[in-house]
Each structure stands twice: as structure tokens, then as C-alpha cells.
Design an enzyme around this catalytic site. Structure first.
Site, PDB file in Angstrom:
ATOM      1  N   VAL A  66      -4.154  20.464  81.926  1.00 34.83           N
ATOM      2  CA  VAL A  66      -5.242  19.556  82.298  1.00 34.83           C
ATOM      3  C   VAL A  66      -4.615  18.353  82.993  1.00 34.83           C
ATOM      4  O   VAL A  66      -3.748  17.684  82.441  1.00 34.83           O
ATOM      5  CB  VAL A  66      -6.054  19.105  81.060  1.00 34.83           C
ATOM      6  CG1 VAL A  66      -7.055  18.014  81.450  1.00 34.83           C
ATOM      7  CG2 VAL A  66      -6.781  20.280  80.429  1.00 34.83           C
ATOM      8  N   ALA A 111      -1.485  13.870  82.210  1.00 35.05           N
ATOM      9  CA  ALA A 111      -1.764  15.309  82.138  1.00 35.05           C
ATOM     10  C   ALA A 111      -1.283  15.819  80.787  1.00 35.05           C
ATOM     11  O   ALA A 111      -0.587  15.105  80.057  1.00 35.05           O
ATOM     12  CB  ALA A 111      -1.030  16.051  83.254  1.00 35.05           C
ATOM     13  N   LYS A 112      -1.668  17.013  80.450  1.00 36.07           N
ATOM     14  CA  LYS A 112      -1.138  17.673  79.245  1.00 36.07           C
ATOM     15  C   LYS A 112      -1.355  19.162  79.415  1.00 36.07           C
ATOM     16  O   LYS A 112      -2.254  19.589  80.144  1.00 36.07           O
ATOM     17  CB  LYS A 112      -1.908  17.191  78.007  1.00 36.07           C
ATOM     18  CG  LYS A 112      -1.183  17.393  76.702  1.00 36.07           C
ATOM     19  CD  LYS A 112      -0.074  16.401  76.559  1.00 36.07           C
ATOM     20  CE  LYS A 112       0.360  16.148  75.163  1.00 36.07           C
ATOM     21  NZ  LYS A 112       1.122  14.895  75.079  1.00 36.07           N
ATOM     22  N   GLY A 113      -0.550  19.956  78.753  1.00 35.54           N
ATOM     23  CA  GLY A 113      -0.721  21.399  78.843  1.00 35.54           C
ATOM     24  C   GLY A 113      -0.104  22.080  77.652  1.00 35.54           C
ATOM     25  O   GLY A 113       0.322  21.418  76.702  1.00 35.54           O
TER      26      GLY A 113
END
Ligand code: GLU
Length: 419
Positions: A66, A111-113
């Protein structure tokens, strides 16, 4: 607390903290919308053959990235390998990165994932294959000036090295594509311990305002992974008395203070804190409710919630984990006069040092360990000072102050760039 509800609680909590800051800043609906919505949310199916019980089985794992906001610079944030992650949780954590990078004023967005997997289920070879397939799927999203992943829960420098390798196959050797890499592959000195060391520096600063010398301040740390263990090591070197530590199996406690280096060796030998010399065994719940001066949650989200907020006796909570306190618990604790140093400030040392790593990669010029640590400490203390000052001036808590500063910067960048 059930996992499903934990994810929902994180999203609710994030919404609630944001609303508090938005209201206080008197932002209009359109501005709120621009700040909240994700730039892009991507979900991937990652297939892998696993050899189990003499046969091959096909497993499909869900991967996420994201990208929340890049008004102030490339998307930045970790990759988490954990069985219970989902898109909503990753979205909330991606937003948190936008506020964190803005608060410490580094030129990144958020962001992060991650992958919904328990990494302990796979051997190292399988993990490498899975990570490289994930990297292939993420490749169009990534770029040194576009999106730069880093380690988070369940991932480490080795995982970053696999992503670097996969990306470099088509782009040439590109160390700046990930941060938190091994030092041998252009990683930064000090990145491994940066988050915990940053938490320790902030905690020492908080203690300097207490009427007690640091050796008499009773500190409790929940979680003994990368962040918890380096926080404990940093604080113990600064002379603090760590009276309790915990991991997934439970907690160890000693009123006289735990020998943190002995705890590190014990975990290296046995895998767990349990059975550490000169300590008593407690449960994780008991640890959170111990009488102490400073409580440092350094593990999962939502561990401080409605169920235990009333029993927490700490005077100060320093949030080393991301989102460890639910909004209801936050309200209750503030009403009781407990000071909370919020996650986006307390644990920002990790992404700050990621920024230093990225700068070193762009300049192709590595810095000495002392130089990294000195800059880390100076910036963390400067930002702590800014947040405290803003909170005092506006008669608000530190979390709202931190959010307001961060939101103001992101909002201004959106306005300047036009959308
Ligand atoms: N995962 C860390 C965090 O939540 C570090 C992210 C990064 O360095 O990009 O802040």
C-alpha cells in the site's frame, strides 16, 4: 483479543487519532480526503511449490503493498511477514509511515507491505524463493526515487538482500532500492539497532525530566525482538534498571534489575527468555500491569486496550511498537495523567536511519558508525523537543501534537505541488 478484531481496532484507532488532529487543525472535508486516501493499493497472489511429507504442494500466499502518500518524497515503509496481516491493517500502517516521515522531516512519503505468512513455516530456501517472487511482482512499483521498502516484523536484512538481488537483475546493482540491508551489501552501519537505540534516547530524555536518577527508574519492556532487545541494551548501557522483559512465551522479572546482556545470550542459546538466571516468571498480561515508571510496548499492535488500560500502573508509556495503544485506552490513560510518547515519534529512529542509508547509497559514500549514531540521536532529540514544545504551547497531548506537525507538513506539500 481476537486477531480479526485487532486489525479492525488498529484501523479504528488510526481514524480516531487522525480525526482528533484534523478537528484541532480545523481542516475541511476535502483536505481530510486528500490526506487520508491511499495513492495506490496493490494485492498480489504469490505461488510457491513446497515439499511436504514427501510430496509437492502448491501454496498461494497474499502479498500487499500500500502506497499511501508521496507528496514529500518517494514512498517509504517496511515489509511485514505475519500470518494475520490484511489489506486494512497494511493501509493503516502505510498511513502511519506518512506521518512518521513527515514528523521527523525526512524527504519521504509513506507505504507498507508484506505477505500473510508465518515465516517460521518455511525453510530459508523457500523463504528466498517466496521473497524473490514477491519482489518480481512489486518491481513495477519500486524505484530509488519511487518506493523503497525496508524490514518490519518478520523480515530482516537477509530478506532485503534477496529483494536487492531480484531488482538488480533487471536494473543493475541498485543498493538504494531497499534499506535495512546487510552492511556487506551497502547497508548502513547502525541500521540494525537504530529503532531500539532511538527509543532508548527518547526514554532517557523523558527520564531527565523526572525527579529520579536513571538507575532508580523502573523500566518494563514488552517484546524482545529487534526493537525490544536493542531498546533494552541501549537503556541498560545508559544505566537504567530494566525490571521486566518478555517474548511470545512469557515474561521474566527481577526487581533488582535484569542483566540485559545475559538475557541476549540466553535467548541466543535457548531461543527464549524463559529460565533466565535470577528472574521470576510472569505472564505477558502481568508484565503490562507491573508497577513501574516507564512501560515500553515493543511488540504487536493494540496490546494496551480497554481490557487492561485501567490496570496499567506506568507513569509514562513510550511506544516502540507501531500502534500498541488503542484509542479508548489512550483516552483513559491520558485522563489519568499518564504521559504517552507516540509511536510516530518514539520508533522513528528506524526509518530515520533508513534515510541515512539511502543517502549513503545515492552518494556511494558510506558513513562511520559514530557518525550515523550521532546524527540519529541528535535528530530524535530535536524532534522530541519540537513535539513537547508544540504540545505545551497548544495544551494538547504529545500524540495530537505529533500528528498535527506531521499533517501540517504533508498538507503544505500537497498544496504546493497541486494535486
Ligand atoms: N518498519 C520500520 C517502521 O515501521 C522502518 C521502515 C523503513 O525504514 O522504511 O518504521
Amino acid at each position: 483479543m481476537q486477531t480479526k478484531s485487532r486489525n479492525c481496532i488498529c484501523q479504528d484507532t488510526q481514524r480516531h487519532f487522525l480525526r482528533r488532529a484534523f478537528d484541532s487543525l480545523e481542516l475541511e472535508d476535502a483536505q481530510r480526503e486528500l490526506l487520508i486516501s491511499s495513492f495506490r493499493e496493490t494485492r498480489f497472489s504469490i505461488h510457491i511449490m513446497l515439499r511436504r511429507n514427501g510430496g509437492d504442494i502448491l501454496r498461494t500466499f497474499q502479498g500487499y503493498r500500500v502506497q499511501h502518500n508521496h507528496a514529500r518524497g518517494p514512498f517509504k515503509g517496511g515489509l511485514r511477514y505475519h500470518p494475520e496481516i490484511n489489506q486494512g491493517e497494511i493501509r493503516a500502517l502505510a498511513q502511519l509511515m506518512t506521518w512518521k516521515t513527515a514528523l521527523i522531516d525526512i524527504p519521504f512519503g509513506g507505504a507498507k507491505g508484506g505477505i500473510a505468512i508465518d515465516p517460521a513455516e518455511l525453510d530459508s530456501w523457500e523463504l528466498e524463493v517466496l521473497t524473490k517472487r514477491f519482489a518480481q511482482k512489486m518491481e513495477p512499483l519500486l524505484g530509488v526515487h519511487q518506493d523503497i521498502p525496508a524490514p518490519d516484523m518478520g523480515t530482516n536484512a537477509q530478506v532485503m538482500a534477496w529483494i536487492l538481488e531480484e531488482y538488480s537483475k533487471t536494473h543493475g546493482y541498485t543498493p538504494g532500492i531497499v534499506t535495512g540491508k546487510p552492511v556487506e551489501l551497502s547497508g548502513s552501519q547502525g541500521r540494525e539497532e537504530a529503532t531500539g537505540y532511538g527509543v532508548a534516547c527518547i526514554t532517557r530524555k523523558v527520564v531527565s525530566g523526572m525527579p529520579l536518577p536513571i538507575k532508580d527508574v523502573r523500566v518494563v519492556i514488552q517484546g524482545f525482538g529487534n526493537v525490544g532487545s536493542h531498546t533494552a541494551r541501549g537503556l541498560s548501557k545508559m544505566g537504567a534498571r530494566i525490571i521486566a522483559l518478555s517474548d511470545l512465551k512469557g515474561a521474566v522479572y527481577s526487581e533488582a534489575g535484569i542483566d540485559v546482556e545475559a538475557a541476549v545470550s540466553h535467548v541466543a542459546q535457548t531461543g527464549w527468555l524463559q529460565g533466565l538466571d535470577a528472574t521470576e516468571q510472569l505472564s505477558n498480561d502481568e508484565l503490562l500491569e507491573l508497577p513501574c515508571d516507564i512501560l515500553i510496548p515493543a511488540a504487536l499492535e493494540a496490546v494496551i486496550n480497554c481490557d487492561n488500560a485501567g490496570s496499567i500502573k506506568a507513569k509514562v508509556i513510550v511506544e516502540a511498537a507501531n500502534m500498541p495503544t488503542t484509542h479508548q485506552a489512550d483516552t483513559q490513560l491520558r485522563e489519568r495523567g499518564v504521559m504517552i510518547v507516540p509511536d510516530i515519534l518514539a520508533n522513528a529512529g528506524g526509518v530515520l536511519t533508513s534515510y541515512y542509508e539511502w543517502v549513503q547509497n545515492l552518494q556511494e559514500f558510506p558513513w562511520e558508525y559514530e557518525s550515523v549514531m550521532r546524527r540519529l540521536e541528535q535528530r530524535m532529540l530535536r524532534v522530541y523537543g519540537e513535539v513537547s514544545h508544540y504540545a505545551d504551547e497548544n495544551q494538547i497531548d504529545m500524540r495530537t501534537a505529533a500528528y498535527e506537525i506531521a499533517i501540517g507538513r504533508v498538507s503544505r506539500a500537497i498544496q504546493l505541488r497541486g494535486f
